[in-house]
Structures are given as C-alpha cells and as structure tokens.
Design a protein around this motif. Structure first.
Motif, PDB file in Angstrom:
ATOM      1  N   PRO A   1      -9.873  -6.497  -3.425  1.00 20.59           N
ATOM      2  CA  PRO A   1     -11.283  -6.260  -3.736  1.00 20.59           C
ATOM      3  C   PRO A   1     -11.484  -4.821  -4.204  1.00 20.59           C
ATOM      4  O   PRO A   1     -10.668  -3.943  -3.895  1.00 20.59           O
ATOM      5  CB  PRO A   1     -12.000  -6.483  -2.399  1.00 20.59           C
ATOM      6  N   LEU A   2     -12.567  -4.594  -4.946  1.00 14.51           N
ATOM      7  CA  LEU A   2     -12.880  -3.228  -5.392  1.00 14.51           C
ATOM      8  C   LEU A   2     -13.250  -2.362  -4.192  1.00 14.51           C
ATOM      9  O   LEU A   2     -12.896  -1.180  -4.135  1.00 14.51           O
ATOM     10  CB  LEU A   2     -14.029  -3.271  -6.402  1.00 14.51           C
ATOM     11  N   VAL A   3     -13.979  -2.974  -3.262  1.00 18.25           N
ATOM     12  CA  VAL A   3     -14.368  -2.273  -2.029  1.00 18.25           C
ATOM     13  C   VAL A   3     -14.170  -3.233  -0.872  1.00 18.25           C
ATOM     14  O   VAL A   3     -14.505  -4.416  -0.984  1.00 18.25           O
ATOM     15  CB  VAL A   3     -15.861  -1.844  -2.070  1.00 18.25           C
TER      16      VAL A   3
ATOM     17  N   ILE B   1     -16.594  -6.108  -1.964  1.00 18.96           N
ATOM     18  CA  ILE B   1     -17.107  -6.239  -3.331  1.00 18.96           C
ATOM     19  C   ILE B   1     -15.955  -6.641  -4.231  1.00 18.96           C
ATOM     20  O   ILE B   1     -14.923  -5.962  -4.284  1.00 18.96           O
ATOM     21  CB  ILE B   1     -17.728  -4.913  -3.823  1.00 18.96           C
ATOM     22  N   GLU B   2     -16.154  -7.769  -4.918  1.00 16.46           N
ATOM     23  CA  GLU B   2     -15.121  -8.283  -5.823  1.00 16.46           C
ATOM     24  C   GLU B   2     -15.490  -7.975  -7.269  1.00 16.46           C
ATOM     25  O   GLU B   2     -16.663  -7.714  -7.575  1.00 16.46           O
ATOM     26  CB  GLU B   2     -14.989  -9.814  -5.661  1.00 16.46           C
ATOM     27  N   ALA B   3     -14.501  -8.053  -8.145  1.00 26.32           N
ATOM     28  CA  ALA B   3     -14.727  -7.822  -9.571  1.00 26.32           C
ATOM     29  C   ALA B   3     -15.873  -8.693 -10.072  1.00 26.32           C
ATOM     30  O   ALA B   3     -15.996  -9.857  -9.681  1.00 26.32           O
ATOM     31  CB  ALA B   3     -13.451  -8.137 -10.346  1.00 26.32           C
ATOM     32  N   GLY B   4     -16.709  -8.117 -10.929  1.00 22.94           N
ATOM     33  CA  GLY B   4     -17.757  -8.885 -11.596  1.00 22.94           C
ATOM     34  C   GLY B   4     -19.035  -9.083 -10.800  1.00 22.94           C
ATOM     35  O   GLY B   4     -20.037  -9.556 -11.342  1.00 22.94           O
ATOM     36  N   GLU B   5     -19.037  -8.711  -9.514  1.00 21.15           N
ATOM     37  CA  GLU B   5     -20.263  -8.896  -8.733  1.00 21.15           C
ATOM     38  C   GLU B   5     -21.302  -7.841  -9.091  1.00 21.15           C
ATOM     39  O   GLU B   5     -20.958  -6.681  -9.353  1.00 21.15           O
ATOM     40  CB  GLU B   5     -19.967  -8.797  -7.236  1.00 21.15           C
ATOM     41  N   VAL B   6     -22.570  -8.246  -9.099  1.00 17.17           N
ATOM     42  CA  VAL B   6     -23.673  -7.300  -9.282  1.00 17.17           C
ATOM     43  C   VAL B   6     -24.540  -7.402  -8.030  1.00 17.17           C
ATOM     44  O   VAL B   6     -25.243  -8.400  -7.828  1.00 17.17           O
ATOM     45  CB  VAL B   6     -24.494  -7.592 -10.547  1.00 17.17           C
ATOM     46  N   ILE B   7     -24.439  -6.400  -7.191  1.00 18.31           N
ATOM     47  CA  ILE B   7     -25.039  -6.464  -5.855  1.00 18.31           C
ATOM     48  C   ILE B   7     -26.208  -5.495  -5.765  1.00 18.31           C
ATOM     49  O   ILE B   7     -26.078  -4.315  -6.093  1.00 18.31           O
ATOM     50  CB  ILE B   7     -23.991  -6.101  -4.782  1.00 18.31           C
ATOM     51  N   ALA B   8     -27.367  -6.017  -5.324  1.00 19.59           N
ATOM     52  CA  ALA B   8     -28.492  -5.150  -5.002  1.00 19.59           C
ATOM     53  C   ALA B   8     -28.414  -4.844  -3.516  1.00 19.59           C
ATOM     54  O   ALA B   8     -28.283  -5.751  -2.695  1.00 19.59           O
ATOM     55  CB  ALA B   8     -29.811  -5.838  -5.330  1.00 19.59           C
ATOM     56  N   LEU B   9     -28.465  -3.544  -3.177  1.00 15.51           N
ATOM     57  CA  LEU B   9     -28.471  -3.120  -1.770  1.00 15.51           C
ATOM     58  C   LEU B   9     -29.898  -2.731  -1.419  1.00 15.51           C
ATOM     59  O   LEU B   9     -30.432  -1.753  -1.949  1.00 15.51           O
ATOM     60  CB  LEU B   9     -27.501  -1.948  -1.576  1.00 15.51           C
ATOM     61  N   LEU B  10     -30.529  -3.552  -0.574  1.00 15.14           N
ATOM     62  CA  LEU B  10     -31.935  -3.360  -0.222  1.00 15.14           C
ATOM     63  C   LEU B  10     -32.051  -2.901   1.227  1.00 15.14           C
ATOM     64  O   LEU B  10     -31.119  -3.039   2.008  1.00 15.14           O
ATOM     65  CB  LEU B  10     -32.704  -4.684  -0.361  1.00 15.14           C
TER      66      LEU B  10
END
Ligand code: ADP
Length: 254
Positions: free
Chosen positions: A4-6, A28-37
């Motif tokens: 994983p990236l992270v 966090i894997e490649a290609g994911e777009v994660i919003a941290l709220l």
C-alpha cells in the motif's frame, strides 16, 4: 504484490506525550481518492503531518510504499501540500521557480534541469490552470492561486499519492471549483489522494472513500454510499431502531 502507499497500524501521534491521534489503522492503496473529514481539533492535520514524520509518534507503525516512515527516502512518491502560509517566505519567487523546486529531489544538486524536468514543471503548472501566471511572483497571486502553486510543486515530483491539507479552505467558491477540477483531473490520471476537507460537496463524484476522525479516532471509514447511510442513521437513529432523545420525548405523549 505492491505494498500500500500508506499503512498505519495502531498509530498514535501527539504533543508532549498527549495523544491527539489515537491507535489509528489507515491503509491507502493506489488510485484511491480519500476525503478525511472531522470536526476542528479532531486530529486531521496531526494525522497527515504525522505521515511525514512532522509530529512525534507515541506508538504504532507507519509504512510508506512498504518502507518504515523513518527509512523512507523516495520523498517525491508521496507529495504533501501543507495547510497554509507556506509561501510566505517565498514571495519574491515566481510560480515556475516554486514549482521547479518540486523536481529537485529527482536529480543531483549539481546537475542543471533537463528538458524533461522543464517539461514536467510546465505540465504541472498547466494542470493547475496557472499557465498564464508561470512567471508571476507568487505574492501577486490570490490565496487560491497560491494553493494551486503548492499543488503544482508537489505534482512536479510525479507523486503516486498526493496528500492535501484543506486545499479549499479560505478559498472563494470559484477557486474551490477550480481546485475540485484539478483534483478530478489528477484522479483521472490515477494519482491517489488523501484530502483533508470540510467541503465534501465540491469533491462529490471524485472521492472513492471517506474517513472521519473524531477525537483522534476513526469513527467512519467507507465508500460515499455507506457514508450517506451513516449520516442518515446519525440524523434519524429511530428509523434504524436506535434511541434518539427527541423521539423518546415525543413518544412520551407531549
Ligand atoms: P484538525 O486538523 O482536525 O483541526 P489538529 O490535528 O490541528 O486538528 O489538532 C488536534 C489537536 O492537537 C488540537 O487539540 C490541537 O490544539 C492540538 N495541536 C495541534 N498542533 C499542535 C502543536 N503543534 N502543539 C500542541 N498541540 C497541538
């Protein structure tokens, strides 16, 4: 298998031995777009700064691209756009100079920029929509344009993951839409992103996953559909059989 990236396990971060981020497991894997709220003070900035070793670690592990954070040297693979004021000392520099600094880790200090370096710098500036301001001093730019300059600097390093701390905060709505468009284009290019934000609306359709922090703990981690259900449940817990004060009150016959 690509790591994983992270990947954090049981990660605790804080100041003066006081944990502000408490036992967080985040992958966090490649290609994911994660919003941290999360509410103000819930630890979002501390968590993202901690991924870069900028906050004391009180426990747990952090691996970046499969390498323990303190041993990680491929710094351009994970780009970081910090929250604010980070261009204050660079006001006399031009956009192109700032963005070119994002290429520096890719070559020895004594080797001049190659055609490829220059091309990547120009492409990064174009991608954030500042092509016509490349030779402007950053002090003459709006806050939103300065934010885009910092994003371009990180992009010039050609990262696999871009971490952005509130890229749309304090930026007018028109610039928020420009930033959202930049993020959508990066997502289409396959760049993974972790974006701290309060403005989920402008990123709708791009975000693949939502992570919510509360009091330093992850209290939700799932896709946008599951998040919508999570919100509906929080608003109307009685529908799902939970107890809700107003409902109980109403049921009491008032
Ligand atoms: P968020 O980004 O979710 O608003 P932060 O990570 O900035 O939350 O802050 C979480 C908590 O950590 C807050 O209580 C804040 O006061 C504290 N904190 C943040 N930075 C520092 C620091 N440099 N020194 C001490 N406490 C800090």
């Amino acid at each position: 298998m690509t790591p994983p990236l992270v990947q954090t396990r049981g990660l605790s971060l804080g100041y003066d031995d006081h944990a502000v981020v408490d036992h967080v497991d985040l992958t966090i894997e490649a290609g994911e777009v994660i919003a941290l709220l999360g509410p103000n003070g819930s630890g979002k900035s501390t968590l993202v700064r901690g991924l870069f070793g900028l906050v004391p670690r009180l426990g747990g592990s952090i691996e970046l691209c499969g390498v323990e954070q303190s041993q990680f040297t491929e710094h351009t693979r994970i780009g970081y756009v910090p929250q604010r004021h980070s261009l204050a000392q660079a006001v006399r520099s031009t956009v192109a100079e700032i963005v070119a600094a994002g290429r520096l880790p890719h070559r020895p200090w004594w080797r001049p920029a190659s055609a490829d370096d220059r091309q990547r710098v120009a492409a990064a500036i174009d991608l954030v929509g500042l092509g016509d301001r490349a030779h402007a001093e950053v002090s003459t730019l709006s806050g939103g344009q300065q934010r885009r300059t910092l994003i371009a600097r990180a992009l010039a390093g050609d990262p696999d993951l871009l971490v952005m701390d509130e890229p749309t905060a304090g930026v007018d709505h028109a610039n928020q839409l420009v930033l959202a468009d930049v993020i959508a284009r990066l997502a289409a290019n396959g760049t993974a992103m972790l974006v701290v934000t309060h403005e989920l609306d402008v990123l709708a359709g791009v975000v693949t996953r939502i992570v919510c922090l509360d009091g330093g703990h992850i209290d939700f981690d799932g896709d946008p559909e599951a998040y919508a259900a999570h919100l509906a449940e929080a608003d109307h817990p009685h529908i799902h059989g939970g107890h809700h004060h107003d409902h109980d009150h109403a049921a009491g016959g008032h």
